[in-house]
Design a protein around this motif. Structure first.
Motif, PDB file in Angstrom:
ATOM      1  N   ASP A 178       0.847  -1.189   0.000  1.00 43.88           N
ATOM      2  CA  ASP A 178       0.000   0.000   0.000  1.00 43.88           C
ATOM      3  C   ASP A 178       0.888   1.246   0.000  1.00 43.88           C
ATOM      4  N   TYR A 179       1.121   1.812  -1.183  1.00 41.91           N
ATOM      5  CA  TYR A 179       2.005   2.972  -1.320  1.00 41.91           C
ATOM      6  C   TYR A 179       1.425   4.225  -0.666  1.00 41.91           C
ATOM      7  N   GLU A 180       0.103   4.289  -0.518  1.00 40.71           N
ATOM      8  CA  GLU A 180      -0.520   5.471   0.105  1.00 40.71           C
ATOM      9  C   GLU A 180      -0.335   5.477   1.616  1.00 40.71           C
ATOM     10  N   LYS A 181      -0.444   4.339   2.260  1.00 38.83           N
ATOM     11  CA  LYS A 181      -0.325   4.272   3.722  1.00 38.83           C
ATOM     12  C   LYS A 181       1.126   4.211   4.207  1.00 38.83           C
ATOM     13  N   ASN A 182       2.012   3.717   3.373  1.00 41.65           N
ATOM     14  CA  ASN A 182       3.410   3.565   3.780  1.00 41.65           C
ATOM     15  C   ASN A 182       4.193   4.824   3.430  1.00 41.65           C
ATOM     16  N   ASN A 183       5.165   5.137   4.289  1.00 42.81           N
ATOM     17  CA  ASN A 183       6.025   6.283   3.974  1.00 42.81           C
ATOM     18  C   ASN A 183       7.048   5.871   2.930  1.00 42.81           C
ATOM     19  N   ASP A 184       7.853   6.793   2.502  1.00 43.30           N
ATOM     20  CA  ASP A 184       8.813   6.537   1.425  1.00 43.30           C
ATOM     21  C   ASP A 184      10.172   6.047   1.915  1.00 43.30           C
ATOM     22  N   ASP A 185      10.287   5.677   3.203  1.00 45.61           N
ATOM     23  CA  ASP A 185      11.573   5.216   3.734  1.00 45.61           C
ATOM     24  C   ASP A 185      12.037   3.926   3.072  1.00 45.61           C
ATOM     25  N   TYR A 186      11.105   3.070   2.743  1.00 44.62           N
ATOM     26  CA  TYR A 186      11.422   1.810   2.083  1.00 44.62           C
ATOM     27  C   TYR A 186      10.198   1.310   1.345  1.00 44.62           C
ATOM     28  N   SER A 187      10.426   0.368   0.458  1.00 43.96           N
ATOM     29  CA  SER A 187       9.355  -0.216  -0.339  1.00 43.96           C
ATOM     30  C   SER A 187       9.796  -1.606  -0.780  1.00 43.96           C
ATOM     31  N   PRO A 188       8.944  -2.351  -1.482  1.00 40.93           N
ATOM     32  CA  PRO A 188       9.363  -3.674  -1.965  1.00 40.93           C
ATOM     33  C   PRO A 188      10.580  -3.623  -2.887  1.00 40.93           C
ATOM     34  N   THR A 215      13.268  -1.844  -2.230  1.00 41.39           N
ATOM     35  CA  THR A 215      14.475  -1.507  -1.475  1.00 41.39           C
ATOM     36  C   THR A 215      14.780  -2.430  -0.305  1.00 41.39           C
ATOM     37  N   VAL A 216      13.968  -3.464  -0.089  1.00 42.38           N
ATOM     38  CA  VAL A 216      14.234  -4.394   1.010  1.00 42.38           C
ATOM     39  C   VAL A 216      14.275  -5.838   0.516  1.00 42.38           C
ATOM     40  N   ALA A 217      14.879  -6.692   1.314  1.00 40.38           N
ATOM     41  CA  ALA A 217      14.996  -8.115   0.972  1.00 40.38           C
ATOM     42  C   ALA A 217      13.759  -8.879   1.427  1.00 40.38           C
ATOM     43  N   SER A 218      13.581 -10.053   0.897  1.00 41.51           N
ATOM     44  CA  SER A 218      12.429 -10.901   1.199  1.00 41.51           C
ATOM     45  C   SER A 218      12.309 -11.231   2.684  1.00 41.51           C
ATOM     46  N   HIS A 219      13.420 -11.349   3.366  1.00 44.23           N
ATOM     47  CA  HIS A 219      13.394 -11.749   4.774  1.00 44.23           C
ATOM     48  C   HIS A 219      13.563 -10.573   5.728  1.00 44.23           C
ATOM     49  N   SER A 220      13.217  -9.386   5.269  1.00 45.43           N
ATOM     50  CA  SER A 220      13.319  -8.196   6.108  1.00 45.43           C
ATOM     51  C   SER A 220      12.247  -8.224   7.199  1.00 45.43           C
ATOM     52  N   HIS A 221      12.615  -7.730   8.367  1.00 42.12           N
ATOM     53  CA  HIS A 221      11.667  -7.634   9.482  1.00 42.12           C
ATOM     54  C   HIS A 221      10.946  -6.283   9.485  1.00 42.12           C
ATOM     55  N   LYS A 222      11.174  -5.470   8.481  1.00 45.19           N
ATOM     56  CA  LYS A 222      10.490  -4.181   8.383  1.00 45.19           C
ATOM     57  C   LYS A 222       9.002  -4.430   8.138  1.00 45.19           C
ATOM     58  N   ARG A 223       8.183  -3.573   8.767  1.00 47.82           N
ATOM     59  CA  ARG A 223       6.733  -3.711   8.663  1.00 47.82           C
ATOM     60  C   ARG A 223       6.176  -2.668   7.714  1.00 47.82           C
ATOM     61  N   GLY A 224       5.065  -3.010   7.118  1.00 48.96           N
ATOM     62  CA  GLY A 224       4.388  -2.068   6.248  1.00 48.96           C
ATOM     63  C   GLY A 224       2.936  -2.439   6.080  1.00 48.96           C
ATOM     64  N   TRP A 225       2.208  -1.553   5.429  1.00 49.84           N
ATOM     65  CA  TRP A 225       0.789  -1.782   5.153  1.00 49.84           C
ATOM     66  C   TRP A 225       0.625  -2.508   3.829  1.00 49.84           C
ATOM     67  N   TRP A 226      -0.251  -3.490   3.827  1.00 47.18           N
ATOM     68  CA  TRP A 226      -0.563  -4.285   2.649  1.00 47.18           C
ATOM     69  C   TRP A 226      -2.063  -4.225   2.422  1.00 47.18           C
ATOM     70  N   THR A 227      -2.506  -4.278   1.199  1.00 42.35           N
ATOM     71  CA  THR A 227      -3.929  -4.273   0.876  1.00 42.35           C
ATOM     72  C   THR A 227      -4.275  -5.575   0.164  1.00 42.35           C
ATOM     73  N   CYS A 228      -5.220  -6.301   0.743  1.00 40.00           N
ATOM     74  CA  CYS A 228      -5.641  -7.567   0.151  1.00 40.00           C
ATOM     75  C   CYS A 228      -6.264  -7.295  -1.213  1.00 40.00           C
ATOM     76  N   ARG A 229      -5.769  -7.951  -2.211  1.00 39.59           N
ATOM     77  CA  ARG A 229      -6.305  -7.737  -3.560  1.00 39.59           C
ATOM     78  C   ARG A 229      -7.649  -8.423  -3.755  1.00 39.59           C
ATOM     79  N   TYR A 230      -8.032  -9.257  -2.804  1.00 35.24           N
ATOM     80  CA  TYR A 230      -9.286 -10.001  -2.927  1.00 35.24           C
ATOM     81  C   TYR A 230     -10.451  -9.260  -2.257  1.00 35.24           C
TER      82      TYR A 230
END
Length: 172
Positions: free
Chosen positions: A105-115, A117-132
């Motif tokens: 969710d690019y609107e809810k997350n700040n610009d510090d990081y995104s998919p 800029t981080v690795a698959s096993h990152s412990h960083k948290r972010g907002w996700w929106t269910c596509r279903y």
């Protein structure tokens, strides 16, 4: 009479002969030695515990970097292939799991990081929106990578498939 440079070279060669070169002690490191950026220096010319900074190269991903011989000797893979360094387009979350990255969710997350800029096993948290179902929830990149999905409808991205739970909750 020998010059100071010649004397130093002899001392270095004797030290390496007595203590082993990088190539002798850590033969795996030879494959990461940059083929031309280190000039005439080779893994046979340095000790495994030298603090000298040299160039390294990974033929798997093409990444080039500088690091001391001491820190690289025991390494089994390059920082990118091991996930220690993220390079967009090679090992970032969006490249490794493009289907899941679409739910960021690019609107809810700040610009510090995104998919990107981080690795698959990152412990960083972010907002996700269910596509279903459209529900927005917080989760770590690692949990998403490991299959965590929507807490409301049960949708999980597993490849491009919708899980059985998500289909049942929608009455399909």
């Amino acid at each position: 009479m020998k010059t100071n440079m010649e004397i130093q070279n002899l001392r270095t060669q004797t030290f390496i002969k007595n203590n082993g070169s990088l190539a002798d002690i850590y033969p795996n490191s030879v494959k990461f030695w940059h083929p031309f950026k280190n000039g005439i220096l080779t893994p046979y010319d340095v000790t495994a515990h030298a603090k000298t900074v040299v160039w390294w190269y990974c033929d798997t991903c093409g990444y080039e970097w500088q690091a001391s011989i001491l820190t690289r000797g025991k390494a089994k893979c390059c920082p990118v292939c091991c996930g220690q360094k993220v390079v967009t387009g090679i090992n970032d979350f969006a490249t490794m799991t493009p289907d899941i990255a679409l739910e960021w969710d690019y609107e809810k997350n700040n610009d510090d990081y995104s998919p990107l800029t981080v690795a698959s096993h990152s412990h960083k948290r972010g907002w996700w929106t269910c596509r279903y179902c459209g529900y927005s929830y917080k989760s770590t990149f690692e949990n998403r990578f490991l299959g965590e999905g929507c807490k409301i409808c049960g949708y999980r991205t597993v490849g491009e498939k919708v899980t059985d739970r998500a289909l049942k909750s929608n009455g399909s």
